[in-house]
Design a protein around this motif. Structure first.
Motif, mmCIF file in Angstrom:
data_model
loop_
_atom_site.group_PDB
_atom_site.id
_atom_site.type_symbol
_atom_site.label_atom_id
_atom_site.label_comp_id
_atom_site.label_asym_id
_atom_site.label_seq_id
_atom_site.Cartn_x
_atom_site.Cartn_y
_atom_site.Cartn_z
ATOM 1 N N THR A 166 -6.842 12.820 -11.513
ATOM 2 C CA THR A 166 -7.835 11.915 -10.900
ATOM 3 C C THR A 166 -8.151 12.303 -9.457
ATOM 4 O O THR A 166 -8.974 11.659 -8.810
ATOM 5 C CB THR A 166 -7.338 10.454 -10.917
ATOM 6 N N GLU A 167 -7.494 13.349 -8.938
ATOM 7 C CA GLU A 167 -7.676 13.723 -7.539
ATOM 8 C C GLU A 167 -9.117 14.171 -7.266
ATOM 9 O O GLU A 167 -9.729 14.859 -8.073
ATOM 10 C CB GLU A 167 -6.716 14.851 -7.147
ATOM 11 N N LYS A 168 -9.610 13.748 -6.112
ATOM 12 C CA LYS A 168 -10.960 14.143 -5.690
ATOM 13 C C LYS A 168 -10.948 14.373 -4.190
ATOM 14 O O LYS A 168 -10.385 13.586 -3.437
ATOM 15 C CB LYS A 168 -11.976 13.050 -6.055
ATOM 16 N N GLU A 169 -11.557 15.457 -3.753
ATOM 17 C CA GLU A 169 -11.572 15.802 -2.331
ATOM 18 C C GLU A 169 -12.806 15.208 -1.651
ATOM 19 O O GLU A 169 -13.924 15.317 -2.154
ATOM 20 C CB GLU A 169 -11.554 17.315 -2.147
ATOM 21 N N TYR A 170 -12.572 14.556 -0.506
ATOM 22 C CA TYR A 170 -13.650 13.954 0.272
ATOM 23 C C TYR A 170 -13.695 14.629 1.645
ATOM 24 O O TYR A 170 -12.702 14.642 2.368
ATOM 25 C CB TYR A 170 -13.417 12.450 0.471
ATOM 26 N N GLU A 171 -14.855 15.169 1.994
ATOM 27 C CA GLU A 171 -15.012 15.776 3.313
ATOM 28 C C GLU A 171 -15.087 14.696 4.385
ATOM 29 O O GLU A 171 -15.804 13.702 4.247
ATOM 30 C CB GLU A 171 -16.292 16.617 3.332
ATOM 31 N N CYS A 172 -14.324 14.862 5.470
ATOM 32 C CA CYS A 172 -14.350 13.921 6.595
ATOM 33 C C CYS A 172 -13.695 14.588 7.799
ATOM 34 O O CYS A 172 -13.007 15.607 7.659
ATOM 35 C CB CYS A 172 -13.633 12.613 6.252
ATOM 36 N N ASP A 173 -13.917 14.024 8.980
ATOM 37 C CA ASP A 173 -13.257 14.570 10.173
ATOM 38 C C ASP A 173 -12.239 13.597 10.772
ATOM 39 O O ASP A 173 -11.582 13.908 11.755
ATOM 40 C CB ASP A 173 -14.283 14.990 11.230
ATOM 41 N N THR A 174 -12.134 12.419 10.160
ATOM 42 C CA THR A 174 -11.234 11.392 10.702
ATOM 43 C C THR A 174 -10.667 10.562 9.556
ATOM 44 O O THR A 174 -11.369 10.237 8.601
ATOM 45 C CB THR A 174 -11.983 10.460 11.675
ATOM 46 N N LEU A 175 -9.383 10.215 9.681
ATOM 47 C CA LEU A 175 -8.734 9.303 8.738
ATOM 48 C C LEU A 175 -8.132 8.149 9.529
ATOM 49 O O LEU A 175 -7.299 8.353 10.409
ATOM 50 C CB LEU A 175 -7.632 10.016 7.950
ATOM 51 N N LEU A 176 -8.578 6.927 9.224
ATOM 52 C CA LEU A 176 -8.005 5.730 9.838
ATOM 53 C C LEU A 176 -7.026 5.087 8.865
ATOM 54 O O LEU A 176 -7.301 4.988 7.667
ATOM 55 C CB LEU A 176 -9.094 4.719 10.202
ATOM 56 N N LEU A 177 -5.910 4.636 9.400
ATOM 57 C CA LEU A 177 -4.881 3.987 8.585
ATOM 58 C C LEU A 177 -4.860 2.491 8.870
ATOM 59 O O LEU A 177 -4.677 2.073 10.009
ATOM 60 C CB LEU A 177 -3.509 4.593 8.888
ATOM 61 N N SER A 178 -5.079 1.714 7.823
ATOM 62 C CA SER A 178 -4.996 0.252 7.923
ATOM 63 C C SER A 178 -4.067 -0.224 6.818
ATOM 64 O O SER A 178 -4.472 -0.871 5.858
ATOM 65 C CB SER A 178 -6.390 -0.371 7.787
ATOM 66 N N VAL A 179 -2.789 0.141 6.968
ATOM 67 C CA VAL A 179 -1.835 0.036 5.865
ATOM 68 C C VAL A 179 -0.731 -0.990 6.135
ATOM 69 O O VAL A 179 0.372 -0.875 5.611
ATOM 70 C CB VAL A 179 -1.225 1.415 5.552
ATOM 71 N N GLY A 180 -1.048 -1.981 6.941
ATOM 72 C CA GLY A 180 -0.092 -3.060 7.146
ATOM 73 C C GLY A 180 0.429 -3.152 8.567
ATOM 74 O O GLY A 180 0.308 -2.205 9.354
ATOM 75 N N LEU A 181 0.991 -4.300 8.868
ATOM 76 C CA LEU A 181 1.517 -4.596 10.195
ATOM 77 C C LEU A 181 2.990 -4.958 10.092
ATOM 78 O O LEU A 181 3.435 -5.536 9.101
ATOM 79 C CB LEU A 181 0.734 -5.759 10.824
#
Length: 417
Positions: A240-255
């Motif tokens: 199911t893997e799919k590659e997405y082109e981007c220059d930034t990854l933001l993490l909003s994975v909990g506090l």
């Protein structure tokens, strides 16, 4: 230096607690804040949605903070900025440092912990891949854009659907960036429904449930992320893997509640990752109180303030020995469908008790059932419940007897979504 009450943290919880202690008769109060100004995270939250419960109007984060900072200054409550608490002893001596005074000590009769929470990082969730630039937590990106004036990226992927991530999806779009999608490993969002509608749906930003980042590519700067679908056990479904082109990854994975100081003091830590508190917000160490996100992560800042008001009043009552109640030691027990309950124990029933909790899953047409020693004392019907939104139940003081040992809460009903 000696004070009756020392508040550690100058965010919404600390400000509300200090003001409440002042209004309940305590004159010698000090707020210690490690940032350059009071208000905590509110300063970078320039979107609206704050203050509806407390001020009966819709405010931005800075507007909400300004109202409380003005109250603090009007009441002549002392505060120090750019100052870090290094340690707190059980006899309430705080070891403190700043660039002006070096390391020094402050003695308190009561302490209110209001350090807030911090974001989970890439290391916390163990994402494989290179370590290029362009990987930030959503909160860090929010500060860069809203307070420092720096755009964090042009083509952005967001992992996790926490509220800060949802809000930053909209913010980046408004600044001219492209958000290729929000990817959430769970089958539901951990953010408020209103933020999904206003920050994603209104801007046609896709939200993918049961998806996560499998790999990060790029050596100097992120150039793509590999996203895969997961099964009910959060394990990658091969193929199911799919590659997405981007220059930034933001993490909003909990506090994570910020409790290094609490743990060093020997305070009992509960299921939330924060201190175990009673209905007055007193911890397991007598005279030490805690409130806000340091106890459990809230969804709405108004509820942080309401909780901090109770903590400030509790500290004032502690200092006024005549108002202390005998300890009943009634435990609150989360049962079917409930992740946690705050407070985790009830020591007095001189006022109505507010139980705050989160559910474990998405529910439709269910009810919250509260029992006292297995006797139903309250039922509340809910059309919808989700882990992203905190539930609060008020128990009238007359419904709780002194001869009970526990209060339990569970979800009941037949229609599960």
């Amino acid at each position: 230096m000696k004070y009756d009450v020392v508040v550690v943290g100058g965010g919404p919880a600390g400000l509300g607690a200090a003001l409440s202690a002042k209004e309940n008769g305590i004159s010698s109060i000090l707020i210690i804040e490690r940032d350059r100004e009071l208000g905590g995270i509110l300063g970078q939250c320039i979107h609206n949605g704050f203050g509806i419960h407390i001020f009966k109007e819709e405010l931005t984060g800075p507007e909400y903070a300004h109202k409380y900072v003005k109250k603090i200054e009007d009441k002549n409550i002392e505060y120090v900025l750019d100052t870090m608490v290094l340690d707190i002893s059980k006899d309430k001596v705080l070891k403190v440092t700043n660039s002006k005074d070096g390391i020094f000590s402050i003695r308190a009769k009561a302490i209110i912990l209001a350090m807030g929470c911090r974001e989970r990082t890439r290391e916390n969730i163990q994402i494989p891949g290179y370590r290029p630039s362009g990987i930030l937590t959503a909160g860090a990106a929010q500060r860069y854009i809203n307070m420092e004036g720096y755009m964090v990226g042009n083509k952005v992927a967001i992992l996790g659907s926490g509220d800060i991530g949802l809000i930053m999806a909209r913010r980046i779009t408004l600044e001219g960036g492209e958000v290729i999608g929000v990817f959430e490993i769970m089958p539901y969002s951990s953010g408020l429904n209103r933020n999904i509608a206003q920050c994603l749906d209104d801007y046609n930003i896709p939200l993918y449930f049961n998806h996560t980042v499998v790999d990060i590519k790029g050596k100097n700067r992120v150039n793509s992320v590999l996203i895969g679908e997961v099964d009910e056990n959060k394990q990658l479904i091969k193929g199911t893997e799919k590659e997405y082109e981007c220059d930034t990854l933001l993490l909003s994975v909990g506090l994570i509640p910020e409790n290094e100081l609490s743990k060093k003091m020997g305070i009992e830590i509960g299921k939330t990752g924060g201190p175990v508190v009673n209905e007055k917000l007193e911890t397991s160490v007598e005279g030490v109180f805690a409130c806000g996100n340091v106890v459990h992560v809230h969804d709405v800042v108004d509820f942080v303030t309401e909780e901090s008001i109770r903590a400030g009043k509790g500290a004032a009552e502690y200092l006024n020995k005549n108002k202390r109640m005998k300890k009943l030691n009634i435990k609150t027990i989360p049962k079917d469908g409930i992740s946690y309950i705050v407070p985790e124990k009830i020591d007095s029933i001189d006022e109505d008790i507010i139980l705050s909790m989160r559910v474990k899953d998405k529910y439709k047409n269910k009810k919250i059932v509260v029992k006292s020693n297995n006797k139903v004392i309250k039922e509340i019907k809910r059309l919808h419940m989700t882990p992203g939104e905190m539930e609060r139940v008020t128990i009238k003081r007359g419904l709780i007897g002194e001869n009970i040992s526990e209060i339990s809460v569970k979800i009941e009903g037949e229609n599960h979504e």
